[in-house]
Design an enzyme around this catalytic site. Structure first.
Site, PDB file in Angstrom:
ATOM      1  N   HIS A  74      33.193 -42.098  49.345  1.00 13.60           N
ATOM      2  CA  HIS A  74      34.493 -43.041  49.159  1.00 13.60           C
ATOM      3  C   HIS A  74      35.090 -42.326  50.638  1.00 13.60           C
ATOM      4  O   HIS A  74      36.427 -42.708  50.324  1.00 13.60           O
ATOM      5  CB  HIS A  74      34.899 -43.008  47.982  1.00 13.60           C
ATOM      6  CG  HIS A  74      34.170 -43.273  47.042  1.00 13.60           C
ATOM      7  ND1 HIS A  74      34.254 -44.606  46.633  1.00 13.60           N
ATOM      8  CD2 HIS A  74      33.143 -42.814  46.009  1.00 13.60           C
ATOM      9  CE1 HIS A  74      33.428 -44.843  45.571  1.00 13.60           C
ATOM     10  NE2 HIS A  74      32.733 -43.680  45.469  1.00 13.60           N
ATOM     11  N   GLY A  95      26.602 -10.807  60.709  1.00 16.05           N
ATOM     12  CA  GLY A  95      27.756 -11.215  59.656  1.00 16.05           C
ATOM     13  C   GLY A  95      27.161 -12.507  58.955  1.00 16.05           C
ATOM     14  O   GLY A  95      27.227 -12.486  57.709  1.00 16.05           O
ATOM     15  N   ARG A  96      26.668 -13.436  59.513  1.00 13.96           N
ATOM     16  CA  ARG A  96      26.458 -14.716  58.929  1.00 13.96           C
ATOM     17  C   ARG A  96      25.122 -14.808  58.003  1.00 13.96           C
ATOM     18  O   ARG A  96      24.545 -15.870  57.554  1.00 13.96           O
ATOM     19  CB  ARG A  96      26.387 -15.984  59.951  1.00 13.96           C
ATOM     20  CG  ARG A  96      25.637 -15.655  61.259  1.00 13.96           C
ATOM     21  CD  ARG A  96      25.931 -16.497  62.404  1.00 13.96           C
ATOM     22  NE  ARG A  96      25.260 -16.412  63.624  1.00 13.96           N
ATOM     23  CZ  ARG A  96      25.592 -15.434  64.290  1.00 13.96           C
ATOM     24  NH1 ARG A  96      26.741 -14.667  64.332  1.00 13.96           N
ATOM     25  NH2 ARG A  96      24.890 -15.360  65.731  1.00 13.96           N
ATOM     26  N   GLU A 120      42.038  -9.748  60.976  1.00  9.71           N
ATOM     27  CA  GLU A 120      42.592 -10.688  59.625  1.00  9.71           C
ATOM     28  C   GLU A 120      42.101  -9.778  58.372  1.00  9.71           C
ATOM     29  O   GLU A 120      42.924  -9.655  57.503  1.00  9.71           O
ATOM     30  CB  GLU A 120      41.436 -12.009  59.522  1.00  9.71           C
ATOM     31  CG  GLU A 120      41.690 -12.899  60.556  1.00  9.71           C
ATOM     32  CD  GLU A 120      40.987 -12.862  61.668  1.00  9.71           C
ATOM     33  OE1 GLU A 120      40.519 -11.575  62.037  1.00  9.71           O
ATOM     34  OE2 GLU A 120      40.675 -13.905  62.529  1.00  9.71           O
TER      35      GLU A 120
HETATM   36  O1  F6P Z   1      34.597 -13.613  64.319  1.00  6.48           O
HETATM   37  C1  F6P Z   1      33.028 -13.524  64.501  1.00  6.48           C
HETATM   38  C2  F6P Z   1      32.636 -12.554  63.250  1.00  6.48           C
HETATM   39  O2  F6P Z   1      32.016 -11.327  64.179  1.00  6.48           O
HETATM   40  C3  F6P Z   1      31.400 -12.925  62.528  1.00  6.48           C
HETATM   41  O3  F6P Z   1      30.136 -13.036  63.004  1.00  6.48           O
HETATM   42  C4  F6P Z   1      31.517 -12.162  61.512  1.00  6.48           C
HETATM   43  O4  F6P Z   1      30.929 -12.873  60.341  1.00  6.48           O
HETATM   44  C5  F6P Z   1      32.855 -12.088  61.128  1.00  6.48           C
HETATM   45  O5  F6P Z   1      33.569 -11.992  62.442  1.00  6.48           O
HETATM   46  C6  F6P Z   1      33.560 -10.853  60.484  1.00  6.48           C
HETATM   47  O6  F6P Z   1      33.233  -9.658  60.903  1.00  6.48           O
HETATM   48  P1  F6P Z   1      33.151  -8.316  60.093  1.00  6.48           P
HETATM   49  O7  F6P Z   1      32.414  -8.537  58.939  1.00  6.48           O
HETATM   50  O8  F6P Z   1      32.863  -7.259  60.948  1.00  6.48           O
HETATM   51  O9  F6P Z   1      34.684  -8.027  59.758  1.00  6.48           O
END
Ligand code: F6P
Length: 551
Positions: free
Chosen positions: A394, A277-278, A221
């Protein structure tokens, strides 16, 4: 081959004596109503509340007694939570399936701290990156960093997904009050082209800086959006490739891929494989946040994180906010069978906080096997969801009050508003207190009848009550408070993962869909009719999509 790292707690949670005692205790406790618990214990509202690092945590409206709490705390002890906390803070490779240390706490450690990974202190590197981020942010904010055509940067678009988006967008929204209002900040995550199209809508490429945020720099993405952004930027800047250096910076751990994309590593802000990442919003992934609110506010946020880290690391479990938050939610999840937790911030600026928590909690603890790879025998992460109050009242609160499911709620509120308008804030906060009161105590048939309600209508107007909630009350939403809140949930998630004996730091569950999508993309795009080897449903959907495309 290196030996598989041994988990510290090989035992299944359900085999622990505290777990068995909790299961037995549940049978009696679950019959008790919060009305009785409060009536029999006038001090409950004060006793079951803790104030620490500026957060007031009232857990008295939970379906617990002192015995419940001591059993939950015993469970934490039996799970060797203290050892696991120390293991995390000391850089041990507690992410066993990826053989990585888990050190988001190092991202907010003061400069004089030592945290070793493979014998090397990582804190100086963290601060070196923070200094580079501050320098860059100041240059963009002051207009010293100019675009290719000499115009100052007025728009910043962060491109990322998951942790590389949810943290930045949540923090930007949360701290908007502190942001530079002369600048525009937008966030693109979805591969749906609409996300980019709308984010770029109305912006001048000459004044727009893209931050491509991706730990791996390979995420489909993000890379697709980054290529689209590159083309959009070049189109608006006369096609001069040299402009990329002025309009694109990268945040990543992968210098090779950043270079391949065409971004000079001089314009790259790094982080490390020990940041999940999280758990990365306070790393360089927070660059957009720092540009928006300035380095000083960003550092205040880091300080808030660190205060909560120290609280979690050092304070006894019975007064430890993240431990208590984690245990209470586990109590409902594993003993009451509650499927979800509602997070209800009564603060408009926290409107993306529930979405942020969804990744933090569910990507961390949505696991079906133990550290040793054996199927778990208990439920792991509940489903987190929520909306800011009072909007939710609501819409879905009907179900929380009178539905058939038990939904523990976390109410988050601030005593001081950031926008003082008339008596809005008193109304807002009155609603927080009213909701938690209504959920806990409800309204009996006798009370409903006493109001003159006709008999046939009484059942409809009865509120059973006995619906649990936490209330987290802070003074004001500041960068420092935001850091504390996020760290509170991070460590609550950690606490639960330790007890469930799972790896909270990997995310293999996202892989299969990614692989299958890569296989399907050429099947949708090939000019010739592809030979399809999926199941009959997927094959039919692909053929139907191709037909639509042609029409
Ligand atoms: O889809 C899972 C994941 O690996 C997450 O844990 C992470 O935050 C996200 O994709 C984005 O990953 P990146 O920062 O490598 O693009």
């Amino acid at each position: 081959m290196a030996a598989q790292p041994q988990p510290l707690t090989p035992e299944r949670p359900a085999k622990k004596s505290a777990w068995k005692e909790l299961a037995a205790h549940y049978k009696t406790l679950s019959k008790q109503h919060l009305r009785e618990l409060f009536a029999g214990d006038p001090e409950r509202g004060q006793r079951m509340a803790i104030e620490a690092v500026g957060l007031y945590f009232d857990y008295s409206k939970n379906r617990v007694t002192d015995e419940t709490m001591s059993l939950l705390l015993k469970l934490a002890e039996e799970s060797r939570l203290r050892e696991r906390i120390d293991a995390m803070f000391s850089g041990q490779r507690i992410n066993v399936t990826e053989k990585r240390a888990v050190l988001h706490v190092a991202l907010r450690a003061p400069e004089d701290t030592t945290i070793l990974v493979d014998g090397k202190n990582v804190v100086p590197e963290v601060h070196a990156v923070l200094d580079r981020m501050a320098n860059f942010s100041n240059r963009v904010r002051s207009g010293e960093w100019i675009g290719h055509t000499g115009k100052r940067i007025r728009n910043v678009i962060n491109i990322g997904i998951g942790g590389s988006d949810l943290g930045p967008v949540m923090a930007y929204e949360a701290l908007k009050h502190y942001s530079d209002r002369s600048m525009t900040f937008r966030f693109v995550s979805n591969v749906d082209g609409t996300d980019f199209a709308e984010a770029a809508q109305g912006l001048d490429a000459e004044e727009t800086l893209f931050i491509v945020s991706s730990k791996t720099f390979t995420t489909l993405e993000t890379m697709t959006n980054a290529q689209t952004a590159r083309a959009w930027s070049l189109a608006g800047l006369g096609g001069d490739e040299k402009s990329v250096a002025k309009h694109f910076v990268a945040v990543s751990t992968n210098a090779a891929e950043v270079t391949k994309f065409g971004i000079d590593t001089a314009n790259m802000f790094g982080f490390w494989d020990w940041v999940g990442g999280r758990y990365s919003m306070d790393s360089a992934i927070g660059l957009s946040t720092m540009i928006a609110v300035g380095p000083e506010n960003f550092h205040a946020m880091l300080d808030g994180f660190h205060q909560m880290d120290e609280h979690f690391r050092t304070v006894p479990f019975e007064r430890n906010l993240p431990v208590l938050l984690g245990l209470l939610s586990l109590w409902y999840n594993d003993f009451f069978g509650a499927q979800t937790v509602a997070v209800l911030p009564y603060e408009q600026y926290l409107k993306r906080f529930p979405a942020y928590l969804q990744q933090l909690t569910m990507e961390s603890n949505g696991k079906h096997v133990t550290l040793k790879g054996k199927p778990v025998k208990h439920d792991t992460s509940p489903i987190y969801w929520g909306e800011p109050g009072t909007n939710g009242q609501h819409s879905f609160y009907q179900l929380i009050h009178q539905g058939t499911r038990l939904i523990p709620c976390d109410f988050i509120a601030f005593a001081k508003p950031l926008n003082q308008l008339g008596h809005h804030h008193d109304i807002l906060i009155a609603n927080v207190f009213a909701q938690t009161e209504a959920l806990a105590f409800g309204k009996t048939p006798e009370q409903v009848k006493a109001e003159g309600t006709p008999d046939w209508l009484v059942p409809h107007r009865v509120f059973e009550g006995n619906r649990p909630s936490n209330t987290i009350l802070a003074h004001e939403l500041t960068p420092d408070t935001l850091g504390k809140l996020v760290a509170l949930y991070e460590h609550a998630v950690f606490t639960q993962g330790v007890i469930w004996n799972i790896d909270s730091f990997d995310q293999w569950g996202v892989e299969l869909g990614k692989v299958l999508a890569q296989r399907i993309i050429p099947e949708l795009e090939s000019p010739a009719e592809p030979v399809l080897n999926h199941d009959s449903s997927t094959n039919t959907l692909i053929r139907r999509y191709r037909k639509h495309k042609e029409s």
